[in-house]
Design a protein around this motif. Structure first.
Motif, PDB file in Angstrom:
ATOM      1  N   LEU A  16     -10.789  -7.649 -27.985  1.00 10.39           N
ATOM      2  CA  LEU A  16     -11.814  -8.262 -27.234  1.00 10.39           C
ATOM      3  C   LEU A  16     -12.256  -9.688 -27.968  1.00 10.39           C
ATOM      4  O   LEU A  16     -12.245  -9.828 -29.070  1.00 10.39           O
ATOM      5  N   LEU A  44     -19.985 -10.015 -23.820  1.00 11.56           N
ATOM      6  CA  LEU A  44     -19.730 -10.372 -25.152  1.00 11.56           C
ATOM      7  C   LEU A  44     -20.250 -11.801 -25.390  1.00 11.56           C
ATOM      8  O   LEU A  44     -19.598 -12.633 -25.076  1.00 11.56           O
ATOM      9  N   VAL A  82     -15.290  -8.191 -31.775  1.00 15.25           N
ATOM     10  CA  VAL A  82     -15.206  -9.127 -30.699  1.00 15.25           C
ATOM     11  C   VAL A  82     -14.748 -10.457 -31.763  1.00 15.25           C
ATOM     12  O   VAL A  82     -15.300 -10.735 -32.630  1.00 15.25           O
TER      13      VAL A  82
END
Ligand SMILES: [Cu+2]
Length: 134
Positions: free
Chosen positions: A71, A110, A132
């Motif tokens: 991610l 995000l 992330v």
């Protein structure tokens, strides 16, 4: 000079054709190699361009499903609640808190890099962790 070169070339082409029944094999192979090279270049270029992507986390049977790997900031997670119960996806640091009604999905983009532990407010035993990258 008379036209003596033409028969000579014709004879040579005939000889080569006779020696190789598929005289176009090599020229046909070049575009294929080129295509493979282009495909390889596109594959390698994809992470560099880092186009935002949408990944899914599925909730079912009172559990969060696997968290996607790789991610990055700008990516979107679609939380899909397949249960007949309401759940939430709530970050421990309060950076997000999504209400997930039964049989619905909610998207979260995000915005920050880091590791984010999350849980369900209604069922605290449900938990997971987002990682992330920038
Ligand atoms: Cu829950």
């Amino acid at each position: 000079m008379p036209n003596t070169w033409r028969p000579a070339i014709t004879r040579r082409l005939q000889r080569e054709s006779a020696a190789d029944p598929t005289p176009f094999r090599e020229s046909a192979a070049i575009p294929r190699r080129l295509l493979l090279a282009l495909a390889g270049a596109a594959f390698v270029a994809a992470p560099a361009s880092a186009a935002p992507k949408v990944s899914t986390i599925t909730l079912q049977q009172m559990a969060f499903g696997p968290v996607p790997a790789g991610l990055r900031v700008g990516d979107t997670i679609e939380w899909v609640n397949n249960d007949i119960f309401v759940h939430s996806a709530t970050a421990k640091d309060k950076s997000f808190d999504l209400e997930l009604k039964p049989k619905t999905h909610v998207r979260l983009t995000l915005k920050k890099a880091g590791a984010f532990a999350f849980y369900c407010r209604y069922h605290p035993g449900m938990m997971g962790r987002l990682v992330v990258a920038k």
